[in-house]
Design a protein around this motif. Structure first.
Motif, PDB file in Angstrom:
ATOM      1  N   LYS A 194       2.776   6.141  -2.268  1.00  0.00           N
ATOM      2  CA  LYS A 194       3.927   7.055  -2.269  1.00  0.00           C
ATOM      3  C   LYS A 194       4.860   6.734  -3.420  1.00  0.00           C
ATOM      4  N   SER A 195       5.900   5.959  -3.139  1.00  0.00           N
ATOM      5  CA  SER A 195       6.909   5.655  -4.147  1.00  0.00           C
ATOM      6  C   SER A 195       7.602   4.354  -3.782  1.00  0.00           C
ATOM      7  N   THR A 196       7.785   3.498  -4.793  1.00  0.00           N
ATOM      8  CA  THR A 196       8.495   2.241  -4.565  1.00  0.00           C
ATOM      9  C   THR A 196       9.965   2.500  -4.275  1.00  0.00           C
ATOM     10  N   ARG A 197      10.540   3.484  -4.945  1.00  0.00           N
ATOM     11  CA  ARG A 197      11.954   3.821  -4.704  1.00  0.00           C
ATOM     12  C   ARG A 197      12.166   4.311  -3.286  1.00  0.00           C
ATOM     13  N   LEU A 198      11.283   5.196  -2.818  1.00  0.00           N
ATOM     14  CA  LEU A 198      11.411   5.725  -1.462  1.00  0.00           C
ATOM     15  C   LEU A 198      11.270   4.608  -0.427  1.00  0.00           C
ATOM     16  N   THR A 199      10.329   3.702  -0.660  1.00  0.00           N
ATOM     17  CA  THR A 199      10.136   2.580   0.263  1.00  0.00           C
ATOM     18  C   THR A 199      11.376   1.699   0.328  1.00  0.00           C
ATOM     19  N   ALA A 200      11.998   1.445  -0.825  1.00  0.00           N
ATOM     20  CA  ALA A 200      13.200   0.605  -0.856  1.00  0.00           C
ATOM     21  C   ALA A 200      14.371   1.286  -0.153  1.00  0.00           C
ATOM     22  N   VAL A 201      14.534   2.583  -0.360  1.00  0.00           N
ATOM     23  CA  VAL A 201      15.643   3.306   0.273  1.00  0.00           C
ATOM     24  C   VAL A 201      15.464   3.344   1.793  1.00  0.00           C
ATOM     25  N   VAL A 202      14.243   3.628   2.234  1.00  0.00           N
ATOM     26  CA  VAL A 202      13.977   3.655   3.678  1.00  0.00           C
ATOM     27  C   VAL A 202      14.169   2.266   4.287  1.00  0.00           C
ATOM     28  N   GLY A 203      13.727   1.225   3.566  1.00  0.00           N
ATOM     29  CA  GLY A 203      13.915  -0.129   4.066  1.00  0.00           C
ATOM     30  C   GLY A 203      15.383  -0.506   4.201  1.00  0.00           C
ATOM     31  N   GLY A 204      16.202  -0.114   3.221  1.00  0.00           N
ATOM     32  CA  GLY A 204      17.628  -0.387   3.318  1.00  0.00           C
ATOM     33  C   GLY A 204      18.280   0.331   4.486  1.00  0.00           C
ATOM     34  N   ALA A 253       0.826  -1.208   0.000  1.00  0.00           N
ATOM     35  CA  ALA A 253       0.000   0.000   0.000  1.00  0.00           C
ATOM     36  C   ALA A 253       0.862   1.260   0.000  1.00  0.00           C
ATOM     37  N   THR A 254       1.975   1.236   0.736  1.00  0.00           N
ATOM     38  CA  THR A 254       2.880   2.385   0.758  1.00  0.00           C
ATOM     39  C   THR A 254       3.525   2.606  -0.601  1.00  0.00           C
ATOM     40  N   CYS A 255       3.906   1.518  -1.273  1.00  0.00           N
ATOM     41  CA  CYS A 255       4.514   1.640  -2.605  1.00  0.00           C
ATOM     42  C   CYS A 255       3.530   2.226  -3.610  1.00  0.00           C
ATOM     43  N   ARG A 256       2.267   1.866  -3.505  1.00  0.00           N
ATOM     44  CA  ARG A 256       1.268   2.386  -4.443  1.00  0.00           C
ATOM     45  C   ARG A 256       0.911   3.836  -4.160  1.00  0.00           C
ATOM     46  N   THR A 313      10.261  -6.979  -5.385  1.00  0.00           N
ATOM     47  CA  THR A 313       9.350  -7.859  -6.120  1.00  0.00           C
ATOM     48  C   THR A 313       8.364  -7.051  -6.962  1.00  0.00           C
ATOM     49  N   LEU A 314       7.879  -5.935  -6.418  1.00  0.00           N
ATOM     50  CA  LEU A 314       6.953  -5.089  -7.180  1.00  0.00           C
ATOM     51  C   LEU A 314       7.626  -4.456  -8.392  1.00  0.00           C
ATOM     52  N   MET A 315       8.867  -4.032  -8.230  1.00  0.00           N
ATOM     53  CA  MET A 315       9.564  -3.407  -9.350  1.00  0.00           C
ATOM     54  C   MET A 315       9.804  -4.391 -10.487  1.00  0.00           C
TER      55      MET A 315
END
Length: 268
Positions: free
Chosen positions: A105-115, A100-103, A154-156
């Motif tokens: 906001k941004s998938t890139r932002l979610t990945a960077v924050v997760g890392g 839901a966050t990726c949809r 996985t979404l990307m």
């Protein structure tokens, strides 16, 4: 009837190119466009590395249990098993929230924050002086970070491939098994050679690569054949929305209109 010879490879490649060109022309504005390659191969490589680092780290917790037992005593052996289970449980339970966050906001932002969360969780674990602090650092923070990183990758990959989805997903999932081999060996040798704190801090530096790889994520809509028309429609919708907002009356923050009611005055 005489046997029919199969068409040569050159004719087959020409036909496949024509099919791709026809699909690109027929792609409408409302239809999602799958590039089936291009920058998608970079996304695939980044997703594979992310799975190796994040999910491999999480599944290599058995090596960390031995270090925990040496640091806090053998009576913490049973309790240490709950730390890895908690981390894996949180990362899987957060999948709906991550998607839901990726949809939204941004998938890139979610990945960077997760890392960054994965790196900070390992860093906080290296400074843990009491056993219960590992539940917060590794169990919760690393679990949230791995969930963000794994699901966003996985979404990307799913945005770029449709016909090759099975092959691509097979490569991405194999990164978990490769990560168990590599991360467990690196973690064991690092903690054994330089100790608990510096060994985990070296793993923190390696896991920082997850946030850097997340910056390579790029939406597949950038390669849509009718991207200019999509951007034009979005700008028109934004102008209409701003115009309607300007026409709407701004409501006051505090509404005292009820005080002027005759019924309310009689009740008072």
């Amino acid at each position: 009837l005489p046997p029919v010879d199969p068409p040569p490879a050159s004719v087959t490649s020409i036909n496949s190119k024509k099919k791709k060109q026809q699909e690109a022309k027929q792609a409408t504005i409302r239809q999602h466009y799958y590039p089936e390659g291009g920058w998608g191969w970079i996304i695939l490589l980044c997703s594979l590395c992310v799975q190796v680092l994040s999910h491999g780290l999480q599944l290599s917790f058995g090596v960390l249990i031995l270090a925990i037992v040496r640091r806090w005593g053998p009576d913490k052996n049973a309790s240490a098993c709950w730390v890895g289970s908690l981390s894996l449980c949180i990362s899987l339970l957060l999948s709906p929230i991550t998607i839901a966050t990726c949809r939204m906001k941004s998938t890139r932002l979610t990945a960077v924050v997760g890392g960054l969360l994965v790196s900070l969780g390992i860093l906080f674990t290296s400074f843990a002086s009491q056993f219960h602090q590992i539940f917060i650092s590794f169990g919760f923070i690393v679990g949230v970070g791995v969930g963000f990183v794994r699901d966003s990758s996985t979404l990307m990959v799913a945005q770029y491939f449709k016909r090759k989805r099975e092959f691509v997903e097979m490569i991405v999932v194999s990164g978990s098994g490769l990560g168990i081999i590599l991360i467990s060996m690196f973690m064991r040798s690092a903690i054994k050679e330089v100790g608990w704190r510096v060994g985990l801090q070296s793993i923190t530096g390696v896991c920082t690569v997850c946030s850097i790889l997340g910056m390579f994520y790029r939406s597949a809509t950038l390669y849509h054949p009718q991207r200019r028309a999509i951007l034009h429609l979005k700008s028109q919708k934004r102008k209409i929305k701003d115009k309607n907002k300007a026409l709407e009356e701004k409501l006051p923050f505090f509404d005292f209109s009820a005080l002027s009611s005759r019924t309310f005055q009689i009740i008072l």
